[in-house]
Design an enzyme around this catalytic site. Structure first.
Site, short mmCIF file in Angstrom:
data_model
loop_
_atom_site.label_atom_id
_atom_site.label_comp_id
_atom_site.label_asym_id
_atom_site.label_seq_id
_atom_site.Cartn_x
_atom_site.Cartn_y
_atom_site.Cartn_z
N THR A 162 12.37 59.33 115.24
CA THR A 162 13.21 60.52 115.12
C THR A 162 12.55 61.59 114.25
OG1 THR A 162 15.24 61.27 114.04
CG2 THR A 162 14.38 59.22 113.26
N ASP A 163 12.95 62.84 114.46
CA ASP A 163 12.46 63.92 113.58
C ASP A 163 13.10 63.85 112.20
OD1 ASP A 163 15.05 64.71 114.29
OD2 ASP A 163 14.49 66.75 114.83
N GLU A 164 14.15 62.99 112.05
CA GLU A 164 14.86 62.95 110.77
C GLU A 164 13.98 62.37 109.66
OE1 GLU A 164 18.98 61.70 111.12
OE2 GLU A 164 19.06 62.44 113.17
N TYR A 209 19.64 55.95 107.27
CA TYR A 209 19.09 55.84 108.63
C TYR A 209 17.65 56.36 108.68
CZ TYR A 209 18.01 57.38 113.42
OH TYR A 209 17.38 57.62 114.62
N LYS A 215 14.03 54.46 109.44
CA LYS A 215 13.13 54.84 110.54
C LYS A 215 11.76 55.25 109.98
CE LYS A 215 13.83 55.12 114.44
NZ LYS A 215 13.75 54.12 115.54
P1 NAD Z 1 21.72 53.53 120.56
O1 NAD Z 1 22.39 53.24 119.26
O2 NAD Z 1 22.46 54.17 121.66
O3 NAD Z 1 21.13 52.18 121.17
C1 NAD Z 1 20.45 51.22 120.40
C2 NAD Z 1 20.25 49.98 121.26
O4 NAD Z 1 19.54 49.00 120.46
C3 NAD Z 1 21.55 49.31 121.71
O5 NAD Z 1 21.46 48.93 123.06
C4 NAD Z 1 21.67 48.09 120.80
O6 NAD Z 1 22.38 47.01 121.41
C5 NAD Z 1 20.19 47.75 120.58
N1 NAD Z 1 19.98 47.00 119.34
C6 NAD Z 1 20.46 47.31 118.09
N2 NAD Z 1 20.08 46.38 117.20
C7 NAD Z 1 19.32 45.47 117.89
C8 NAD Z 1 18.62 44.29 117.51
N3 NAD Z 1 18.66 43.85 116.24
N4 NAD Z 1 17.93 43.62 118.45
C9 NAD Z 1 17.90 44.06 119.75
N5 NAD Z 1 18.56 45.16 120.16
C10 NAD Z 1 19.26 45.87 119.23
O7 NAD Z 1 20.41 54.37 120.16
P2 NAD Z 1 19.70 55.57 120.93
O8 NAD Z 1 20.38 56.82 120.57
O9 NAD Z 1 19.53 55.20 122.35
O10 NAD Z 1 18.30 55.58 120.20
C11 NAD Z 1 17.21 54.78 120.67
C12 NAD Z 1 16.01 54.99 119.77
O11 NAD Z 1 15.63 56.37 119.75
C13 NAD Z 1 16.28 54.62 118.30
O12 NAD Z 1 15.11 54.00 117.80
C14 NAD Z 1 16.52 55.95 117.62
O13 NAD Z 1 16.13 55.90 116.27
C15 NAD Z 1 15.60 56.86 118.42
N6 NAD Z 1 16.03 58.28 118.49
C16 NAD Z 1 17.30 58.61 118.85
C17 NAD Z 1 17.64 59.96 118.96
C18 NAD Z 1 19.02 60.38 119.39
O14 NAD Z 1 19.33 61.58 119.37
N7 NAD Z 1 19.88 59.48 119.83
C19 NAD Z 1 16.69 60.95 118.68
C20 NAD Z 1 15.40 60.56 118.32
C21 NAD Z 1 15.06 59.22 118.24
P1 TYD Z 2 25.10 63.30 114.92
O1 TYD Z 2 25.43 63.42 116.36
O2 TYD Z 2 25.68 62.18 114.13
O3 TYD Z 2 23.50 63.28 114.82
P2 TYD Z 2 22.52 63.37 113.50
O4 TYD Z 2 23.34 63.23 112.29
O5 TYD Z 2 21.61 62.21 113.71
O6 TYD Z 2 21.84 64.70 113.61
O7 TYD Z 2 25.50 64.65 114.19
C1 TYD Z 2 24.99 65.90 114.63
C2 TYD Z 2 25.54 66.97 113.70
O8 TYD Z 2 26.95 67.08 113.88
C3 TYD Z 2 25.33 66.66 112.23
O9 TYD Z 2 25.04 67.87 111.53
C4 TYD Z 2 26.68 66.10 111.78
C5 TYD Z 2 27.66 66.85 112.66
N1 TYD Z 2 28.91 66.11 113.03
C6 TYD Z 2 30.15 66.70 112.84
O10 TYD Z 2 30.26 67.84 112.36
N2 TYD Z 2 31.28 66.01 113.20
C7 TYD Z 2 31.21 64.75 113.73
O11 TYD Z 2 32.29 64.14 114.01
C8 TYD Z 2 29.92 64.16 113.94
C9 TYD Z 2 29.79 62.78 114.51
C10 TYD Z 2 28.79 64.89 113.57
#
Ligand code: NAD
Ligand code: TYD
Length: 351
Positions: A132-134, A157, A161
């Site tokens: 993630t960019d975070e 989080y 990461k």
């Molecule tokens: P998600 O939470 O939707 O899915 C996570 C998946 O991992 C689920 O299917 C869960 O069952 C599985 N999982 C969790 N713990 C596990 C374990 N111990 N063993 C095996 N499987 C396990 O997450 P996502 O949003 O699809 O993100 C996927 C990846 O991309 C993550 O590594 C996240 O950090 C990264 N990422 C997400 C975003 C975003 O905006 N969602 C952006 C950048 C990077």
């Molecule tokens: P989120 O979807 O949790 O992603 P991330 O924190 O990883 O960027 O949140 C996106 C933005 O929205 C973040 O600034 C927090 C805000 N947010 C709310 O204002 N209300 C909400 O109920 C949630 C879940 C997030």
């Protein structure tokens, strides 16, 4: 014919993982895709209904925190490559309980790295770590994250990461493990668990529930359509340079409040509501602890070196997303029954 690669996709039942599995199963019939997932609250095999009988797809239930589970799947399938997405992914949950994040995101990643190092003694392999960019921290009004921006994670989080990214990099430098990494901005799209901003707001607008905007709603996120993220992973996995990381982002910055208002207007039209009706649901609630102000990605390395760019505008992607949620009530009912209700109450009841 034997498969040319046997790719372990961790977290393939989650939001981004399911889009990636679908892309790879359909696009690469000569690869075997082994989806390895613990099926936590965020993992859902319904997300993969359309590919689960494909001849090049297998699901294995397992936990990356268990070295036995990990070694077993490497041995049983002679894993040749890894695309690692499994993680605890929600910042608010990490604030309430960081230890699951340490276990899955850090220990789980190191287990996978160890198994790959032990198994891959010869031949060509790739360990693609999805991040993630975070990890770069929080920006002010100006500037963008580049691949050279020093890590400065601020939530449990992002700290977990960042730690996993450092281990991946350490296995490249120390043992020569062929790793690639990508750090992506906020994703949105179908099958997104409704704890994150966009799907949570879509569901609440639809159900006439309050729209909880944290703080003043001025925090900024850079949103990318999930299908464009998985195409970027495909590109980097196949054409990226071993040992390098690539930023992925949409050049698409929105303050949370502008985004929520935009969604309200779009959904007023789709639900035949009067103009401005859904906006009345907006409720400012207390801010997230340590809330990062702004994320913005400079993806020029990926664009210039590997020719990737986002395929659709935010307006188009958001419309597809809203339509998907409006047309998939069964999926919504499934993921919001049980635990989701208690999570929602705990997070939002007295906020
Ligand atoms: P998600 O939470 O939707 O899915 C996570 C998946 O991992 C689920 O299917 C869960 O069952 C599985 N999982 C969790 N713990 C596990 C374990 N111990 N063993 C095996 N499987 C396990 O997450 P996502 O949003 O699809 O993100 C996927 C990846 O991309 C993550 O590594 C996240 O950090 C990264 N990422 C997400 C975003 C975003 O905006 N969602 C952006 C950048 C990077
Ligand atoms: P989120 O979807 O949790 O992603 P991330 O924190 O990883 O960027 O949140 C996106 C933005 O929205 C973040 O600034 C927090 C805000 N947010 C709310 O204002 N209300 C909400 O109920 C949630 C879940 C997030």
């Amino acid at each position: 014919m034997p498969f040319s690669k046997r790719i372990l996709v961790t977290g393939g039942a989650g939001f981004i993982g399911s889009h990636l599995v679908r892309l790879f199963v359909n696009k690469y019939p000569n690869y075997q895709i082994i989806n390895f997932d613990k099926l936590t609250y965020a993992g859902n095999l319904e997300n993969l209904k359309d590919v689960d009988s494909a001849p090049n797809y297998v699901f294995v239930k397992g936990d990356i925190v268990s070295i036995n589970d990990v070694q077993e799947v490497f041995e049983n399938f002679a894993i040749s490559d890894v695309i690692h997405l499994a993680a605890e992914s929600h910042v608010d949950r990490s604030i309430e309980g960081p230890m699951d994040f340490v276990m899955t995101n850090v220990v789980g990643t190191v287990n996978l790295l160890q198994a790959a190092k032990e198994s891959w003694k010869e031949g060509e392999h790739v360990f693609h770590h999805v991040s993630t960019d975070e990890v770069y921290g929080s920006l002010g009004d100006e500037g963008f994250f580049t691949e050279e921006t020093p890590f400065d994670p601020r939530s449990p989080y992002s700290a977990s990461k960042a730690s996993s990214d450092h281990f991946v990099s350490a296995f490249f430098h120390t043992y020569g493990l062929p790793i690639k990494m990508s750090n992506c901005s906020n994703n949105y799209g179908s099958h997104h668990f409704p704890e994150k901003l966009i799907p949570l707001m879509i569901l609440n607008i639809q159900n006439n529930k309050p729209l909880p905007v944290y703080g003043k709603g001025e925090n900024i996120r850079d949103w990318l359509w999930v299908e464009d993220h998985v195409k970027a992973i495909d590109t980097i996995f196949h054409n990226g340079t071993v040992g390098e990381s690539y930023n992925v982002g949409g050049l698409n910055e929105w303050t949370n409040i502008d985004l929520v208002r935009f969604l309200c207007r779009m959904m007023d039209e789709k639900l035949n509501r009067e103009k401005g009706e859904s906006e009345k649901l907006i409720t400012y609630v207390s801010d997230r602890k340590g809330h990062d102000m702004r994320y913005a990605i400079d993806a020029s390395k990926l664009e210039n070196e590997l020719g990737w760019k986002p395929s659709i505008t935010f307006e188009e992607g958001l419309e597809k997303t809203v339509d998907w949620y409006l047309n998939n009530q069964e999926w919504i009912e499934k993921v919001t029954s049980g635990d989701y209700q208690s999570y929602y109450k705990e997070m939002y009841a007295n906020r």
